[in-house]
Design an enzyme around this catalytic site. Structure first.
Site, PDB file in Angstrom:
ATOM      1  CG  ASP A  35      -1.968  -0.816   1.441  1.00  0.00           C
ATOM      2  OD1 ASP A  35      -2.365  -0.709  -0.250  1.00  0.00           O
ATOM      3  OD2 ASP A  35      -2.696  -1.162   2.254  1.00  0.00           O
ATOM      4  NE  ARG A 116      -1.383   2.675  12.949  1.00  0.00           N
ATOM      5  CZ  ARG A 116      -0.334   1.356  12.578  1.00  0.00           C
ATOM      6  NH1 ARG A 116       0.784   1.324  12.747  1.00  0.00           N
ATOM      7  NH2 ARG A 116      -0.730   0.492  11.681  1.00  0.00           N
ATOM      8  CG  ASP A 145      -3.767   1.057  13.160  1.00  0.00           C
ATOM      9  OD1 ASP A 145      -4.134   1.231  14.396  1.00  0.00           O
ATOM     10  OD2 ASP A 145      -4.068   0.130  11.824  1.00  0.00           O
ATOM     11  CB  SER A 197      -4.161  -7.046   7.109  1.00  0.00           C
ATOM     12  OG  SER A 197      -3.483  -5.593   7.246  1.00  0.00           O
TER      13      SER A 197
HETATM   14  N1  ARG Z   1      -7.823  -4.894  15.018  1.00  0.00           N
HETATM   15  C1  ARG Z   1      -6.648  -3.951  16.093  1.00  0.00           C
HETATM   16  C2  ARG Z   1      -6.514  -2.295  16.229  1.00  0.00           C
HETATM   17  O1  ARG Z   1      -7.431  -2.131  15.875  1.00  0.00           O
HETATM   18  C3  ARG Z   1      -5.523  -3.948  15.253  1.00  0.00           C
HETATM   19  C4  ARG Z   1      -5.348  -3.260  13.383  1.00  0.00           C
HETATM   20  C5  ARG Z   1      -3.976  -3.811  13.184  1.00  0.00           C
HETATM   21  N2  ARG Z   1      -3.786  -3.031  12.117  1.00  0.00           N
HETATM   22  C6  ARG Z   1      -3.263  -3.269  10.341  1.00  0.00           C
HETATM   23  N3  ARG Z   1      -3.118  -2.050  10.295  1.00  0.00           N
HETATM   24  N4  ARG Z   1      -3.371  -4.427  10.281  1.00  0.00           N
HETATM   25  O2  ARG Z   1      -5.190  -2.201  16.944  1.00  0.00           O
END
Ligand code: ARG
Length: 426
Positions: A35, A116, A145, A197
């Protein structure tokens, strides 16, 4: 087959989003994955803008940051900064999480959610340093995120704009791979790469998407790239002593370690014993439910020990109350509100409670399980003399118990009597 879109830049909705005319030089949060690699090229083409890349090392296992940097420069970035933020992440993000026993939804230790706001803060600093007007990130429009990154950037740097091309460009994975091929962007693993992912750092690893979305199916083995499958873990259990000083883990098996080393070491030990696999149905902040597969060996060890020690030194009242506050802490962090003052209020409480959290917890690790088997603390509210059966005198008198019971149960007994009036005769 990629169909050329006439207009691929979304119309802006929020005040902090950039119009094409606002974008001259972009700070791109760059992971080296598909990405953000496609983005690096796409932003140069669609916005006719310059791109400076930033890659943040939060302890992603096995990542070669020199390779990531080389790729960014090859794709036309003016510069690519690689920041080793492991120390800051451990100290100022994971440690408060440990003090708060941070777990969202009963299973997710928030490694991504904690990372983040730090990544966003570093992006703001880098954007200012490199004279960028816009920050770009690779989050989709469906996840948490985007909330975490944009809320932090907008709070810290109201003068900066944000773009999130993945949210609008309407390319699926296949179209992105096709775009990459056309533009000479190397694609790791090609179409053979496991269809998940992934996000990871020293505090854990998550996999989402692909076959994981079928709730009816157990996870495939290829999901787990970090933790040994419990059935393949050693047949001999291992004891591990975790020492804390005022809520901070400071030693493993008596060896004092800096926080980053300690978390990495705990992670390695946990991995070996198949510890910290979580199959989690999660309520995202944007409304969706999602299934995540987590590998959180370090968190499984450290949080289990911390909770155990906290319980030993806390009063019954603190122990009843703190989990509620822990829960609120986890929710705010999950929800991306790192700048919310309530969070600093809660941190002050966490620090106050953790003043007493000093001592050693011995854990037993065995084929995926981790449990406390021994405890010691100078602050334990535990007195074997008083708790023992033969004890009398001093602080505790067994003769006082019936009087206590009479008063303690008074209202409940009265209410019971009233609710059952007249029933006794029948
Ligand atoms: N579900 C988790 C969260 O919202 C993990 C997210 C993982 N992010 C990703 N870009 N795969 O914090």
């Amino acid at each position: 087959m990629a169909v050329e879109k006439e207009r691929t830049i979304l119309k802006k909705t929020a005040s902090y989003e950039a119009e094409p005319g606002d974008v001259g030089r972009v700070l791109l949060l760059y992971s080296g994955g598909l990405d953000t690699s496609v983005m690096l090229k796409w932003i140069q083409d669609e916005y006719d803008a310059e791109v400076v890349a930033l890659t943040v090392n939060l302890g992603q296992p096995g990542e070669d940051f020199e390779v990531v940097k080389g790729k960014a420069l090859q794709l036309g970035a003016l510069d690519c900064e690689v920041l080793d933020a492991r120390e800051e992440f451990a100290e100022h993000y994971v440690l408060p999480g440990i003090k708060a026993n941070a777990l969202y939804g009963g299973g997710y230790p928030l490694f991504t959610a904690l990372g983040r706001p730090l990544i966003a803060k570093l992006a703001v600093e880098a954007a200012r340093k490199h004279g960028c007007d816009t920050i770009a990130h690779g989050c989709t429009g469906k996840g948490n995120d985007q909330v975490r990154i944009e809320a932090t950037v907008a709070a810290l740097a109201p003068e900066l704009k944000i773009i999130a091309p993945v949210r609008g460009w309407q390319m699926g994975r296949e179209e992105e791979v096709e775009y990459a091929r056309r533009n000479g962007i190397p694609v790791k693993g090609g179409t053979e790469a496991p269809p998940y992912s992934i996000d990871d750092n020293i505090w854990g690893r998550s996999s989402e998407g692909g076959p994981i979305e079928d709730l009816n199916e157990p996870p495939r083995d290829d999901v787990f790239q970090l933790v040994t499958r419990p059935e393949e873990a050693p047949d001999e259990p291992e004891l591990l002593e975790v020492e804390f000083e005022r809520g901070r883990p400071v030693a493993l098996n008596g060896e004092r370690l800096g926080l980053v080393d300690l978390l990495e070491r705990a992670g390695d030990i946990g991995c070996r014993h198949g510890v910290g696999i979580v199959d989690h149905i999660e309520d995202r902040i944007v409304g969706l439910k999602v299934r995540d597969l987590y590998e959180v060996p370090a968190a499984a060890i450290i949080l289990t020990a911390h909770k155990e020690l906290e319980k030993l030194v806390g009063t019954i009242h603190q122990n009843q109350f703190k989990p509620q506050v822990d829960n609120q802490w986890a929710f705010l962090v999950y929800a991306g509100l790192w700048q919310e003052p309530l969070l600093s209020d809660l941190n002050a409480y966490m620090d106050a409670v953790n003043e007493q959290v000093t001592g050693v917890i011995t854990l037993k690790l065995y084929k995926g399980s981790v449990r406390a088997v021994a405890r010691r603390s100078p602050n334990a509210l535990y007195d074997p003399e008083l708790a023992g059966f033969g004890a009398s005198g001093g602080l505790f008198s067994q003769q006082a118990s019936p009087g206590f019971i009479e008063l303690w149960s008074l209202q409940s007994r009265m209410a019971y009597g009233i609710r059952n009036r007249g029933k006794a005769e029948s």
